[in-house]
Design a protein around this motif. Structure first.
Motif, PDB file in Angstrom:
ATOM      1  N   PRO A 185      -4.814  -8.267   5.342  1.00  0.00           N
ATOM      2  CA  PRO A 185      -3.545  -9.016   5.362  1.00  0.00           C
ATOM      3  C   PRO A 185      -3.208  -9.570   6.743  1.00  0.00           C
ATOM      4  O   PRO A 185      -2.762 -10.700   6.880  1.00  0.00           O
ATOM      5  CB  PRO A 185      -2.511  -7.985   4.925  1.00  0.00           C
ATOM      6  N   HIS A 186      -3.439  -8.733   7.762  1.00  0.00           N
ATOM      7  CA  HIS A 186      -3.103  -9.098   9.138  1.00  0.00           C
ATOM      8  C   HIS A 186      -4.274  -8.775  10.058  1.00  0.00           C
ATOM      9  O   HIS A 186      -5.165  -7.998   9.696  1.00  0.00           O
ATOM     10  CB  HIS A 186      -1.869  -8.318   9.625  1.00  0.00           C
ATOM     11  N   GLN A 224       4.894 -14.478   4.688  1.00  0.00           N
ATOM     12  CA  GLN A 224       5.186 -15.460   3.639  1.00  0.00           C
ATOM     13  C   GLN A 224       4.007 -15.648   2.689  1.00  0.00           C
ATOM     14  O   GLN A 224       3.877 -16.678   2.034  1.00  0.00           O
ATOM     15  CB  GLN A 224       5.566 -16.798   4.266  1.00  0.00           C
ATOM     16  N   LEU A 225       3.169 -14.643   2.592  1.00  0.00           N
ATOM     17  CA  LEU A 225       1.983 -14.778   1.749  1.00  0.00           C
ATOM     18  C   LEU A 225       2.362 -14.956   0.286  1.00  0.00           C
ATOM     19  O   LEU A 225       1.737 -15.733  -0.441  1.00  0.00           O
ATOM     20  CB  LEU A 225       1.088 -13.550   1.930  1.00  0.00           C
ATOM     21  N   PRO A 263      -6.222  -3.870   0.374  1.00  0.00           N
ATOM     22  CA  PRO A 263      -5.241  -2.804   0.631  1.00  0.00           C
ATOM     23  C   PRO A 263      -4.943  -1.994  -0.635  1.00  0.00           C
ATOM     24  O   PRO A 263      -5.051  -2.497  -1.755  1.00  0.00           O
ATOM     25  CB  PRO A 263      -4.002  -3.566   1.104  1.00  0.00           C
ATOM     26  N   HIS A 264      -4.554  -0.740  -0.427  1.00  0.00           N
ATOM     27  CA  HIS A 264      -4.246   0.159  -1.537  1.00  0.00           C
ATOM     28  C   HIS A 264      -3.056  -0.366  -2.340  1.00  0.00           C
ATOM     29  O   HIS A 264      -2.077  -0.862  -1.769  1.00  0.00           O
ATOM     30  CB  HIS A 264      -3.943   1.559  -1.007  1.00  0.00           C
ATOM     31  N   ALA A 296       4.579  -6.051   2.856  1.00  0.00           N
ATOM     32  CA  ALA A 296       4.639  -6.919   1.680  1.00  0.00           C
ATOM     33  C   ALA A 296       3.386  -7.772   1.588  1.00  0.00           C
ATOM     34  O   ALA A 296       2.859  -8.011   0.495  1.00  0.00           O
ATOM     35  CB  ALA A 296       5.890  -7.796   1.745  1.00  0.00           C
ATOM     36  N   ASP A 297       2.872  -8.218   2.734  1.00  0.00           N
ATOM     37  CA  ASP A 297       1.631  -8.990   2.739  1.00  0.00           C
ATOM     38  C   ASP A 297       0.448  -8.156   2.250  1.00  0.00           C
ATOM     39  O   ASP A 297      -0.512  -8.710   1.698  1.00  0.00           O
ATOM     40  CB  ASP A 297       1.322  -9.514   4.140  1.00  0.00           C
ATOM     41  N   HIS A 298       0.514  -6.840   2.443  1.00  0.00           N
ATOM     42  CA  HIS A 298      -0.564  -5.963   1.969  1.00  0.00           C
ATOM     43  C   HIS A 298      -0.643  -5.995   0.452  1.00  0.00           C
ATOM     44  O   HIS A 298      -1.711  -6.219  -0.136  1.00  0.00           O
ATOM     45  CB  HIS A 298      -0.325  -4.525   2.443  1.00  0.00           C
TER      46      HIS A 298
END
Length: 279
Positions: free
Chosen positions: A39-40, A114-115, A141-142, A151-153
């Motif tokens: 995500p990041h 904002q994904l 991500p889990h 939230a992006d995860h």
């Protein structure tokens, strides 16, 4: 019995559950091609940096996809454009230490935080990437990552799963925890800020003191022999590990729960939730 002693005993009990529930990620697994979605900039190293190192040691084909642009982590202190440039360059340096080359990296550059607003476009891009590389394994991500800062995860996981529904071949999926570790007993309750203390309590209660996630994690990779390499790679995310400007408001990973959160990623095993795409 002190709070610290209780915390240590419970965490050891949980580690015992993990050891019992998890199969060993094998040498055969290490040789399989893998596509890792982060995500990041830094999640890939935190969650599966040891795995990447070990795969590259046996010359496995590993590709890395960064979903967001890194523009928001400290944008109250530095412009988003400057942050984006810094974190992108850091990712190249880290990837090299993990054993990758720049051509192994794909930057999707969706705006950080904002994904979800770019969900449809992201599904299209991820579908193209999966079809291009046709990996044997996919890392995301889990699915029970707590919402705080992640939230992006969860959106990354939903996006990749949606893309996999369009993928005509099978693949083994591995979900790696990151913010899962941000609850008791992995981090202590008596920490500096009231907001973080409330969040830890919330995460602890919602996730059943971690038992729900522990029960879902069924695969473990020993990384005790390359922890120094994983730590050295993570250190190159200087925007996350150090203060690039002399301002205490520049938060680092070390600041979270007085360093206890960061140390969760230097245990002797990385853990995953494994299942078939066709499941």
């Amino acid at each position: 019995m002190t709070q610290s002693l209780i915390k240590n005993k419970v965490s050891q009990f949980y580690k015992g559950i993990l050891k019992h529930n998890c199969r060993e990620y094998s040498e055969t697994d290490l040789k399989k091609s893998a596509l890792i979605f982060s995500p990041h900039f830094d999640d890939e190293t935190l969650g599966c940096g040891g795995l990447i190192i070990k795969k590259k040691q046996v010359e496995a084909d590993v590709k890395l996809v960064f979903m967001t642009d890194g523009s928001k982590s400290h944008n109250h202190l530095m412009s988003g454009q400057k942050l984006q440039e810094i974190r992108r360059q850091e990712s190249f340096t880290v990837a090299e230490l993990l054993g990758l080359i720049q051509d192994d990296i794909t930057l999707l550059d969706f705006p950080e935080t904002q994904l979800n607003e770019n969900y449809d476009s992201a599904v299209q891009e991820v579908t193209k990437i999966i079809n291009k590389y046709q990996p044997e394994e996919i890392f995301i991500p889990h699915f029970r990552e707590p919402l705080l800062w992640s939230a992006d995860h969860l959106t990354t996981t939903k996006i990749v799963k949606a893309a996999l529904k369009l993928y005509q071949k099978d693949a083994i999926v591995y979900e790696y925890p990151v913010w899962f570790w941000f609850h008791w007993p992995w981090v202590s309750l008596p920490i500096k800020t009231k907001q973080n203390r409330k969040t830890i309590l919330k995460n602890t209660l919602i996730y059943g003191f971690g038992l729900r996630v522990l029960g879902n994690c069924n695969c473990s990779l020993y990384i005790g022999d390359i922890l120094t390499k994983k730590r050295a790679a993570l250190e190159q995310y200087k925007s996350q590990m150090t203060r690039l400007i002399n301002n205490p408001k520049w938060a680092t990973l070390q600041d979270i729960s007085n360093g206890e959160f960061l140390e969760c990623f230097f245990q002797e095993n990385e853990i995953f939730r494994q299942y078939s795409k066709l499941k």
